[in-house]
Every structure is written in C-alpha cells, then in structure tokens.
Write a protein that holds these residues in place. Structure first.
Motif, short mmCIF file in Angstrom:
data_model
loop_
_atom_site.label_atom_id
_atom_site.label_comp_id
_atom_site.label_asym_id
_atom_site.label_seq_id
_atom_site.Cartn_x
_atom_site.Cartn_y
_atom_site.Cartn_z
N SER A 9 26.32 15.19 -12.79
CA SER A 9 26.39 16.59 -12.50
C SER A 9 27.60 17.38 -12.78
O SER A 9 27.57 18.77 -13.06
CB SER A 9 26.07 16.68 -10.84
N ILE B 240 26.87 18.40 -16.50
CA ILE B 240 26.03 19.48 -16.21
C ILE B 240 26.66 20.96 -16.03
O ILE B 240 26.52 21.89 -16.89
CB ILE B 240 24.86 19.50 -15.42
N GLY B 241 27.44 20.91 -15.00
CA GLY B 241 28.42 22.07 -14.48
C GLY B 241 28.98 22.49 -15.94
O GLY B 241 29.22 23.66 -16.14
N SER C 45 27.18 23.72 -18.76
CA SER C 45 26.33 25.31 -18.21
C SER C 45 27.49 26.33 -18.46
O SER C 45 27.20 27.28 -18.90
CB SER C 45 25.93 25.27 -16.98
N GLU D 76 28.34 19.46 -9.88
CA GLU D 76 28.19 20.73 -10.63
C GLU D 76 29.19 21.63 -10.26
O GLU D 76 29.55 22.39 -11.12
CB GLU D 76 26.61 21.09 -10.20
N SER E 14 31.80 23.06 -13.13
CA SER E 14 31.78 24.50 -13.58
C SER E 14 32.86 25.16 -13.66
O SER E 14 33.28 25.81 -14.36
CB SER E 14 30.52 25.06 -12.64
#
Length: 326
Positions: free
Chosen positions: A110, A113-114, A117, A193, A197
C-alpha cells in the motif's frame, strides 16, 4: 493415530491442565511437573505427526504457559514482569512470524501504491491528506522548513495526545479483527497508502531527504508497531474464520488472548514514538547525520525485539522440552 482421535483422547486432560495454571495452589509443584512432562510428550507427538496443525500450536502455547508457571518461583526468574517481556512475549511472537510478515507485506504494498499514485497524479495527495495539510506543508517548504508543523504547540501536550491517539489506532486495528481479517488489513492498507502518498509528495517537492530523515525519527517505532497491531488483528480474525479442530469459541478465545498480548507489547514503543515525535522531531532542522543515527538505533531495537530475538529464542530452545532443561 488420526488427529481427531488424538484430540479426543487427550482434550479433557489438556483443558483441565490449562485451567489449573490459572488458579493458584490447585496443584502441588511435583504434580504440575508430572503433568507438564505428559504435555511435552503430547507436544512431541503432535510436532512429529501434525507439524502444521493448530493442535500443535495450541500445545506449544500451553507448554509455554506451563513452563512459566513451574519456573516462575525460581530465583533467576522471580520477577514476573521481566519474564513476561523477556520470554513470554517473544516466544509468542515467534509463533506468529508469518502473520507479522503478511502484515508487513500489506503495508509496504500500500505504501508503494501511494507513492506511485502521487507520481501519476499530484492531486492524489490532496485526496488522501486534505487540501489544508498539503497547502500548509507547501508554505513551510517555501520557508525552508518542510516539517515546521512538528514544532507548533507544547511538547508535553503533544506527547500525551499523540501517544494516546497512536495507542488507540493500534488497539482498534487489533480489535477490528473480530469482524474478520479484512478490517485490520484495510487499516494497514489505508495507513500505508497515506504515508506513501505524503512521502511521494515530499520527494517531488525536492525535500525528500530532509523530510524523511526527520519523519522517520518517530516513524520507525510508530509505523512498525502499527504493523504489529495489524498482525494481532489478523491473528484474531483468522481465529474467527478458521477454528479448525477447536470450537469457534475456543479458537476465538485463544486468538484474542494471543493477539491482545502481542498488541499490549506495542505500548512501550508507542510511548517512545510519542516522545520522539513531541520532543525530538520538532527540531526539524537538526543535522541529517544525527537524525539518521536516531533512526538506525530505533530500527535496530524494534527489529531485534520483534524479529531477531523471537527467532533466536526458538532456535535456542527448539521446543519447550529444551526450555525445561535450562
């Protein structure tokens, strides 16, 4: 002998023995030791014929409790608190290394993914962190102190609020497991995440090295033990879904007991994280080598207690029969 027959033959004795361990002066020491030897024989048999069974895990745990009960009055182990932190918790964690690894994998997937993204769309960090927080961070970056938010307010007040909140998040991650492992997994994913991010955002702003060296001063303890609490929630959730040879109630009782102990073990580390965030991270312009030194020390402590030390104990004792000989 089939596992079901093995359990049926010995189940009542195991349950009776387990109950006796929770009551003082029910069994004299010699009788307790005799029952312990029978339990060790059962454990050896289970390890040989049912090595991956939950029965073996149960007997392992029962043998650990018996060992602690028999030897807790010895001079070298008279301090119950020391025994709990030095042996009971690490040995318990050693039984759940796969769940801990799974929790780590979920978090770091995760996180990735963050991070990815944000590189695809800078507005993603605003969805996760909120416009106000992102705009405030951008303003601090322009002033040359990207993490200036950490030295606002009173340190002692921040310490109390932050520590309490982190402990609450950790225990929610654990207790949510009663609703199946999906819930602690979701909490792990959400935290990973969010951190990924924000980290990606700081890197894109050109302050990644400075910001990470400060953030992870408290982040090592804080994030690691949230992952541990997530693992405790997964253990609880698995006990709900997969009782195996036990009744669902017995399985949940064991899962809750083991998970609660593991979750409770994170409290001192949450306190350390809160202290570092409130009293150390606020010096956001400290030399990077000093910050990295704190991070390395924190990482060594947490990895040793939750990964290296449990494995060393299990390797040293190999089984609870060997514990009784030391």
């Amino acid at each position: 002998m089939r596992e079901a027959a093995f359990i049926k033959k010995n189940k009542e004795r195991w349950i009776s023995f387990e109950k006796s361990l929770t009551k003082s002066n029910v069994l004299i020491p010699d009788k307790l030791a005799d029952l312990y030897l029978q339990l060790v024989n059962d454990l050896s048999y289970a390890q040989t014929y049912y090595p991956k069974s939950k029965t073996t895990l149960y007997l392992n745990d029962l043998a650990r409790k018996a060992h602690l009960s028999i030897y807790k009055n010895k001079k070298e182990s008279s301090n119950r608190i020391i025994t709990f932190w030095k042996y009971e918790i690490p040995l318990l964690i050693g039984n759940y290394q796969k769940d801990l690894l799974f929790s780590f994998i979920i978090f770091f997937i995760s996180f990735g993914i963050g991070l990815f993204s944000v590189y695809q769309n800078m507005d993603f960090v605003r969805i996760i962190m909120g416009d106000e927080y992102v705009d405030k961070t951008l303003s601090n970056i322009e002033k040359g102190d990207p993490l200036a938010v950490y030295h606002n307010g009173f340190a002692i007040v921040d310490f109390i609020v932050i520590t309490f909140n982190n402990i609450k998040v950790g225990f929610i991650a654990f207790v949510s497991g009663i609703l199946t492992p999906i819930f602690p997994i979701f909490m792990l994913f959400n935290n990973g995440e969010m951190i990924g991010s924000f980290d990606g955002f700081l890197i894109q702003q050109g302050v990644g090295a400075r910001a990470n060296s400060i953030l992870w001063i408290h982040g090592v303890f804080e994030i690691f033990v949230i992952i541990v609490c997530g693992a405790a929630g997964i253990i609880l959730g698995k006990s709900v879904l997969f009782p195996n040879t036990f009744t669902r109630l017995q399985s949940v009782q064991k899962g809750f007991g083991d998970g609660m102990k593991i979750c409770f073990s994170t409290v001192p580390f949450f306190i350390c994280a809160g202290f570092l965030e409130s009293f150390v991270t606020r010096y956001s312009l400290m030399p990077i080598p000093i910050a990295i030194g704190i991070i390395i020390i924190s990482l060594c402590i947490i990895v040793f207690y939750y990964i290296i030390y449990p494995k060393k104990l299990h390797k040293k004792f190999n089984s609870y029969e060997q514990i009784s000989k030391n």
